[in-house]
Design an enzyme around this catalytic site. Structure first.
Site, PDB file in Angstrom:
ATOM      1  N   SER A 116     -22.286 -13.712  88.212  1.00 43.85           N
ATOM      2  CA  SER A 116     -20.979 -14.375  88.184  1.00 43.85           C
ATOM      3  C   SER A 116     -20.177 -13.918  86.977  1.00 43.85           C
ATOM      4  O   SER A 116     -20.750 -13.583  85.920  1.00 43.85           O
ATOM      5  CB  SER A 116     -21.214 -15.882  88.086  1.00 43.85           C
ATOM      6  OG  SER A 116     -20.032 -16.543  87.738  1.00 43.85           O
ATOM      7  N   TYR A 140     -24.098 -23.095  83.899  1.00 50.34           N
ATOM      8  CA  TYR A 140     -24.132 -22.212  85.071  1.00 50.34           C
ATOM      9  C   TYR A 140     -24.109 -20.749  84.633  1.00 50.34           C
ATOM     10  O   TYR A 140     -24.957 -19.941  85.039  1.00 50.34           O
ATOM     11  CB  TYR A 140     -22.940 -22.520  85.996  1.00 50.34           C
ATOM     12  CG  TYR A 140     -22.781 -21.511  87.096  1.00 50.34           C
ATOM     13  CD1 TYR A 140     -23.762 -21.370  88.067  1.00 50.34           C
ATOM     14  CD2 TYR A 140     -21.664 -20.676  87.147  1.00 50.34           C
ATOM     15  CE1 TYR A 140     -23.633 -20.418  89.077  1.00 50.34           C
ATOM     16  CE2 TYR A 140     -21.528 -19.728  88.148  1.00 50.34           C
ATOM     17  CZ  TYR A 140     -22.516 -19.602  89.102  1.00 50.34           C
ATOM     18  OH  TYR A 140     -22.401 -18.655  90.084  1.00 50.34           O
ATOM     19  N   LYS A 144     -27.095 -17.668  84.896  1.00 50.17           N
ATOM     20  CA  LYS A 144     -26.888 -16.364  85.547  1.00 50.17           C
ATOM     21  C   LYS A 144     -27.190 -15.231  84.568  1.00 50.17           C
ATOM     22  O   LYS A 144     -27.748 -14.202  84.952  1.00 50.17           O
ATOM     23  CB  LYS A 144     -25.452 -16.268  86.072  1.00 50.17           C
ATOM     24  CG  LYS A 144     -25.196 -17.155  87.271  1.00 50.17           C
ATOM     25  CD  LYS A 144     -25.934 -16.629  88.501  1.00 50.17           C
ATOM     26  CE  LYS A 144     -25.869 -17.534  89.687  1.00 50.17           C
ATOM     27  NZ  LYS A 144     -26.570 -17.021  90.866  1.00 50.17           N
TER      28      LYS A 144
END
Ligand code: UDP
Length: 325
Positions: A116, A140, A144
């Site tokens: 991402s 988040y 990643k």
């Protein structure tokens, strides 16, 4: 080729399965249906399972003996990662670790993973290239980035061919309306804008109008889900030619503000978008726009749905289809 798609019942995963199958490849979907939909598994066998379940995942790899894997199975909401980081470290970090362990133990083969633009945090330049510093500002994005680091270490130690695809904002839907974006609850901007048209009593919230952008709302790079799907196929092809692993951005290079999205949705649908302004959402960078030159150079990836009108048109067709079914 035969591809095992982890998280193939989800939004980007199911569009990738359709893309692969309609281009002559065999796909097997592995999914725990926590956010995916069984109705989206239409192009090959389904294995119910969680990526954190080493034995089950290993059995699936052993049984189907795929030529490559694409790993979409992850938790993917920034706000949820802030309020419930444990779920994100468990699913995205431990889950990805299990995937790599299975490949190490069952036989290595090419692995393409969903990463991402959240790995960059607040970018230091307007157009984000892969050379910019990696400073994620939310759990988040950190999960990643940890996944990417683990992959580099596993590739070094166990020769797993790999590519991490750093998506910007996935949007749009299959133009044939067989599948589309379907999250519960829906948190993403474009479906929320379209849902507000379909349900005028529930206006879309605009999170923040005081960002340092031209109209004060956040700018994102919306990339059509079918263009993402194609990039996964090209990434697998790249890895079959024994080339070195790397992380690659997938975006259009065009930034659109929230108010741009609302204006385009109004033009495409010829309807007003009921909306209201709200405070900023935590951990939202003001602008995220890709430089996608590397993907063009090494994958020969040229997005087709580059206009935001086309992206919103397919999303609108899907939203109307879904509201009637
Ligand atoms: N956003 C918004 N209203 C919504 C959903 C999102 O204003 O109902 C904003 C959000 O704060 C961000 C942008 O739209 O600035 C894109 O958010 P989205 O959740 O679609 O994707 P993200 O960039 O967080 O991955």
């Amino acid at each position: 080729m035969k591809v095992l798609v982890l998280g193939g019942a989800g939004y980007i995963g199911s569009h990738t399965c359709k893309y692969l199958a309609t281009h002559g490849h065999d796909v097997i979907t592995y999914d725990n249906l926590s956010t995916g939909h069984l109705e989206f598994v239409k192009w090959g066998p389904f294995v119910y399972g969680d990526i954190r379940d080493y034995a089950n995942l290993r059995q699936a790899v052993h049984k189907y003996n795929p030529d490559g894997l694409i790993h979409f199975a992850a938790s993917a909401y920034v706000s949820e990662s802030v309020s419930n980081p444990g779920q994100y470290y468990d699913n995205n970090v431990l889950g990805s670790l299990r995937v790599m362990e299975v490949l190490r133990d069952e036989g290595v083969r090419p692995l393409v993973v969903s990463s991402s633009c959240a790995v960059y945090g607040v970018p230091t330049e307007n157009y984000i290239s892969e050379r910019l510093p990696l400073n994620p500002i939310n759990p988040y994005g950190r999960t990643k980035l940890i996944m990417e680091w683990m992959l580099q270490d596993f590739a070094h130690a166990h020769q797993i061919p790999w590519m991490a695809l750093r998506y910007f904002n996935a949007a749009g839907a299959d133009p044939e309306c067989e599948i589309g974006e379907w999250h519960t609850p829906e948190t993403h901007l474009i479906p929320n804008v379209l849902n507000a048209i379909l349900n005028p009593a529930s206006p879309v919230n605009i999170f923040g109008d005081d960002y340092p952008t031209s109209d004060g709302t956040c700018i994102r790079d919306y990339i059509h889900v079918l263009d993402l799907a194609k990039a996964h196929f090209l990434a697998l092809e790249y890895l079959y030619s024994q080339k070195p692993g790397l992380a690659v951005n997938l975006g259009t290079g065009q930034g659109k503000s929230i108010l741009d999205i609302i204006a385009t949705a109004e033009a495409v649908t010829a309807k007003k978008v009921p909306h209201k302004f709200c405070p900023r959402r935590p951990c939202d960078p003001s602008q995220l726009v890709a430089s996608a030159e590397l993907a063009t150079k090494i994958l020969n990836w040229i997005p087709e749905y580059t206009s935001i009108d086309k992206i919103i048109t397919t999303a609108w067709q899907w939203a109307c289809h879904k509201s009637h079914n």
